[in-house]
Enzyme design. Structure first.
Site, PDB file in Angstrom:
ATOM      1  N   HIS A  88      -6.342 -22.878 -17.366  1.00  0.00           N
ATOM      2  CA  HIS A  88      -5.177 -22.659 -16.516  1.00  0.00           C
ATOM      3  C   HIS A  88      -4.304 -23.907 -16.349  1.00  0.00           C
ATOM      4  CE1 HIS A  88      -7.547 -19.237 -14.297  1.00  0.00           C
ATOM      5  NE2 HIS A  88      -7.154 -18.884 -15.512  1.00  0.00           N
TER       6      HIS A  88
HETATM    7  C1  LIG Z   1      -8.867 -18.148 -23.240  1.00  0.00           C
HETATM    8  C2  LIG Z   1      -7.972 -17.960 -22.032  1.00  0.00           C
HETATM    9  C3  LIG Z   1      -8.349 -17.065 -21.039  1.00  0.00           C
HETATM   10  C4  LIG Z   1      -7.524 -16.873 -19.925  1.00  0.00           C
HETATM   11  N1  LIG Z   1      -7.847 -15.898 -19.038  1.00  0.00           N
HETATM   12  C5  LIG Z   1      -6.993 -15.586 -18.052  1.00  0.00           C
HETATM   13  C6  LIG Z   1      -7.244 -14.450 -17.234  1.00  0.00           C
HETATM   14  O1  LIG Z   1      -8.235 -13.724 -17.405  1.00  0.00           O
HETATM   15  N2  LIG Z   1      -6.345 -14.161 -16.248  1.00  0.00           N
HETATM   16  C7  LIG Z   1      -5.243 -14.951 -16.036  1.00  0.00           C
HETATM   17  O2  LIG Z   1      -4.494 -14.661 -15.094  1.00  0.00           O
HETATM   18  N3  LIG Z   1      -4.984 -16.026 -16.806  1.00  0.00           N
HETATM   19  C8  LIG Z   1      -5.808 -16.330 -17.836  1.00  0.00           C
HETATM   20  N4  LIG Z   1      -5.506 -17.362 -18.672  1.00  0.00           N
HETATM   21  C9  LIG Z   1      -4.307 -18.187 -18.390  1.00  0.00           C
HETATM   22  C10 LIG Z   1      -2.972 -17.476 -18.592  1.00  0.00           C
HETATM   23  O3  LIG Z   1      -3.020 -16.522 -19.616  1.00  0.00           O
HETATM   24  C11 LIG Z   1      -1.873 -18.515 -18.855  1.00  0.00           C
HETATM   25  O4  LIG Z   1      -1.882 -19.453 -17.805  1.00  0.00           O
HETATM   26  C12 LIG Z   1      -0.482 -17.907 -18.950  1.00  0.00           C
HETATM   27  O5  LIG Z   1      -0.466 -16.950 -19.977  1.00  0.00           O
HETATM   28  C13 LIG Z   1       0.551 -19.007 -19.219  1.00  0.00           C
HETATM   29  O6  LIG Z   1       1.821 -18.430 -19.412  1.00  0.00           O
HETATM   30  P1  LIG Z   1       3.061 -19.317 -19.877  1.00  0.00           P
HETATM   31  O7  LIG Z   1       4.222 -18.400 -19.996  1.00  0.00           O
HETATM   32  O8  LIG Z   1       3.181 -20.488 -18.993  1.00  0.00           O
HETATM   33  O9  LIG Z   1       2.657 -19.893 -21.308  1.00  0.00           O
HETATM   34  P2  LIG Z   1       2.263 -19.120 -22.639  1.00  0.00           P
HETATM   35  O10 LIG Z   1       1.903 -17.708 -22.356  1.00  0.00           O
HETATM   36  O11 LIG Z   1       1.272 -19.968 -23.330  1.00  0.00           O
HETATM   37  O12 LIG Z   1       3.632 -19.067 -23.459  1.00  0.00           O
HETATM   38  C14 LIG Z   1       4.199 -20.138 -24.136  1.00  0.00           C
HETATM   39  C15 LIG Z   1       4.770 -19.610 -25.447  1.00  0.00           C
HETATM   40  O13 LIG Z   1       5.646 -20.575 -25.994  1.00  0.00           O
HETATM   41  C16 LIG Z   1       5.410 -20.701 -27.375  1.00  0.00           C
HETATM   42  N5  LIG Z   1       5.844 -22.037 -27.760  1.00  0.00           N
HETATM   43  C17 LIG Z   1       5.339 -23.218 -27.345  1.00  0.00           C
HETATM   44  N6  LIG Z   1       6.045 -24.247 -27.876  1.00  0.00           N
HETATM   45  C18 LIG Z   1       7.015 -23.689 -28.629  1.00  0.00           C
HETATM   46  C19 LIG Z   1       8.064 -24.213 -29.430  1.00  0.00           C
HETATM   47  N7  LIG Z   1       8.269 -25.531 -29.538  1.00  0.00           N
HETATM   48  N8  LIG Z   1       8.867 -23.361 -30.085  1.00  0.00           N
HETATM   49  C20 LIG Z   1       8.700 -22.016 -29.980  1.00  0.00           C
HETATM   50  N9  LIG Z   1       7.713 -21.456 -29.235  1.00  0.00           N
HETATM   51  C21 LIG Z   1       6.898 -22.288 -28.574  1.00  0.00           C
HETATM   52  C22 LIG Z   1       3.920 -20.455 -27.507  1.00  0.00           C
HETATM   53  O14 LIG Z   1       3.563 -20.097 -28.823  1.00  0.00           O
HETATM   54  C23 LIG Z   1       3.691 -19.348 -26.501  1.00  0.00           C
HETATM   55  O15 LIG Z   1       3.869 -18.083 -27.061  1.00  0.00           O
HETATM   56  C24 LIG Z   1      -6.314 -17.617 -19.783  1.00  0.00           C
HETATM   57  C25 LIG Z   1      -5.948 -18.527 -20.779  1.00  0.00           C
HETATM   58  C26 LIG Z   1      -6.750 -18.694 -21.894  1.00  0.00           C
HETATM   59  C27 LIG Z   1      -6.329 -19.666 -22.967  1.00  0.00           C
END
Ligand SMILES: Cc1cc2nc3c(=O)[nH]c(=O)nc-3n(C[C@H](O)[C@H](O)[C@H](O)COP(=O)(O)OP(=O)(O)OC[C@H]3O[C@@H](n4cnc5c(N)ncnc54)[C@H](O)[C@@H]3O)c2cc1C
Length: 544
Positions: free
Chosen positions: A479
């Site tokens: 997280h």
């Molecule tokens: C194994 C695992 C289990 C988890 N389990 C849970 C759970 O059960 N419940 C829960 O609530 N949370 C869980 N989480 C955490 C949760 O899923 C994340 O905190 C959340 O999805 C983060 O969202 P975000 O939009 O911040 O980032 P992300 O969803 O990571 O989105 C970022 C996106 O940007 C893209 N990106 C990055 N840099 C670039 C770039 N330079 N150019 C183009 N694209 C780019 C990436 O490829 C990605 O698709 C888990 C995480 C993991 C890894």
């Protein structure tokens, strides 16, 4: 100094969103709902989901899959016996919501009231609750807390395992209040988990928010497109340089660039664009464009420890998930999306206090009626005995880490220093997490089912032995948050409307803006942030 050749392809949009993850997909859906608004959604990973993204029990298969996973690691962590912790992150449409454990949790009302009190008006619990509700369709939507017509499917498993029932009753037996809906009025207590699953299929934000709207002519989805830099001219973001199929392209914006690349990718991209601590940028050869010392700082994460127990035969799912039975359940899943492959690994949870004097629970204790470990080839192995697993995390760490650039090359992974357990109080909470696991495991009716503690094992007993075990075995709950923190002080990166301080037409919206990490799993809070961001962006556009 980093320098990119002039882009060969230029296109104009109203908004360019970087990252199609938990947040980015929400923004793309909400902003493109008005057909007069042209939106470009950039995603470094692929558009196509492998089978195991859809099937909830496939989480373990996605953990190391480099086609869809950034596979980051921390630097050696001094307080964790010098270990590097593995940090998977989704690199696919849907981002980390496509590879996560699907647990649906929101955190405590106090988390958001705290954000508001830090100087972020509009972020108190009553302000954000409508966005949680708007995002989901939950099968528990019977009160004023849950949503019944949002894109994200949130459901309870069709059946609970008897050992999960025993866990809940054992926790109640030692005084943890029962909670029929941990994402309802309060998260406190013990109860069954809900998951971001609909009809046995993972509800990633790609499935929930993008699939129904991908036909919109005003929404361009560019997967396989790696953003290299936000271009800033005269203090205003004018577009994004990105590389697609080896071609450097430029998405120009009439209105705004929104960075939703996650808690690692967002600070990395800002720094690659010259927005960050100037001395650091100079050192790695990036020309500073705007000094913002807080970019990449304030990194927070939930550190967790697992404990495995052998239980009586027939009292664990391990048997069903191994050998020919797994194949049989796989065939059943393909036919009707039911059975053990249609649910996430964690089935129940308790939110408890590390000390009676703590005002809001600061420990999350998840329960799985199955047990596994990863072998030396990174393959998930279900234990050969009937086992159950507890995963217990510290919810409000005081330690702070940092994301920094190693290079001005966008393809070089950034440096991650989590600095786990560097704040002394964090050790106290980690000690308490393991003590809680043992109290519940030795309470009836779970105690009647448990045969032995497999890990850590009863030889790990004194506080010192437990802390040694924690240092050598703790893992992340995955997280990371807080690296483009919202706030008012000199270290704040965005303001309460998620605008990057000092740069016009540039926002950040994802887990990185959390000033303090939400006390629970953070996918739903990240989706809430994006829902609210979309409203603020459209409101500001109407006003201008
Ligand atoms: C194994 C695992 C289990 C988890 N389990 C849970 C759970 O059960 N419940 C829960 O609530 N949370 C869980 N989480 C955490 C949760 O899923 C994340 O905190 C959340 O999805 C983060 O969202 P975000 O939009 O911040 O980032 P992300 O969803 O990571 O989105 C970022 C996106 O940007 C893209 N990106 C990055 N840099 C670039 C770039 N330079 N150019 C183009 N694209 C780019 C990436 O490829 C990605 O698709 C888990 C995480 C993991 C890894």
């Amino acid at each position: 100094m980093s320098s990119l050749p002039a882009a060969v392809e230029h296109r104009d949009f109203d908004y360019v969103i970087v990252g199609a993850g938990s947040a980015g997909c929400v923004l793309a859906n909400r902003l493109s709902a008005d057909s007069s608004i042209a939106v470009l959604l950039l995603e470094a990973g692929p558009d196509r989901e492998p089978f195991w993204v859809r099937a909830p029990a496939g989480v373990g298969n996605l953990f190391f899959d480099e086609r869809i996973n950034w596979k980051f690691s921390t630097e050696p962590e001094e307080r964790l016996a010098g270990r590097r912790l593995y940090w998977p992150r989704g690199k696919i449409i849907g981002g980390t919501s496509a590879i996560n454990g699907m647990v649906y949790a929101r955190g405590f009302a106090a988390d958001y009231d705290h954000w508001r009190d830090l100087g972020n008006p509009g972020w108190g619990f009553t302000d954000v609750l409508p966005y949680f509700r708007r995002s989901e369709t939950s099968d528990l939507a019977t009160d004023g807390y849950r949503g019944c017509d949002g894109p994200l499917r949130v459901s309870s498993p069709r059946q609970q395992h008897p050992t999960t029932d025993a866990f809940v009753r054992a926790a109640v037996d030692i005084g943890v209040p029962p909670n029929p809906d941990i994402a309802g009025a309060t998260q406190e207590g013990v109860g069954y988990l809900q998951h971001t699953i609909g009809d046995g299929i993972r509800s990633s934000t790609a499935r929930a928010y993008i699939a129904p709207v991908r036909h919109r002519p005003n929404l361009t989805i560019a997967c396989g497109s790696m953003a290299a830099k936000v271009r800033v001219k005269d203090g205003r973001a004018v577009g994004v340089d990105y590389v697609c199929d080896g071609v450097l392209c430029f998405g120009r914006v009439r209105r705004e660039v929104i960075v939703s690349a996650g808690a690692i990718g967002s600070p990395q991209l800002l720094m690659l664009s010259g927005i960050g601590p100037p001395e650091h940028l100079d050192r790695v050869g990036v020309r500073p464009v705007h000094a913002l010392p807080g970019v990449g700082a304030n990194l927070q994460d939930h550190l967790a420890i697992s404990a495995d127990y052998e239980v009586r035969d027939g009292m664990s799912l391990n048997h069903s998930l191994s050998g020919w039975r797994r194949l049989m359940h796989g065939a059943g899943y393909l036919l009707n999306q039911r059975g053990p492959l249609s649910v996430g690994p964690s089935h129940a949870v308790a939110f408890v206090r590390s000390d009676p004097g703590v005002s809001v629970p600061d420990i999350q204790l998840s329960f799985r009626p199955l047990s596994f470990a990863f072998d030396s080839r990174s393959k998930l192995r279900i234990h050969p005995f009937a086992g159950v697993q507890f995963v217990s995390a510290m919810l409000r760490p005081q330690s702070r880490g940092q994301i920094a650039l190693r290079s001005s090359d966008p393809n070089v992974p950034p440096l991650i220093r989590a600095n786990y357990l560097t704040a002394p109080d964090d050790e106290r909470v980690m000690l308490a997490t393991l003590n809680w696991i043992r109290r519940i495991a030795s309470s009836r009716p779970l105690a009647d089912i448990v045969v032995r503690e497999h890990l850590p094992g009863l030889r790990v007993h004194s506080d010192e032995e437990i802390m040694n075990f924690v240092r050598r075995n703790s893992q992340t709950l995955f997280h990371p948050a807080g690296t483009c923190s919202m706030g008012t002080g000199p270290m704040a990166v965005v303001d309460g409307r998620l605008r990057v301080r000092g740069v016009q037409a540039l926002r950040v919206a994802d887990a990185s803006i959390m000033p303090t990490i939400a006390s629970g799993n953070i996918n739903a809070p990240t989706i809430m942030i994006a829902e609210k961001a979309a409203d603020m962006i459209l409101e500001d556009a109407r006003r201008s």
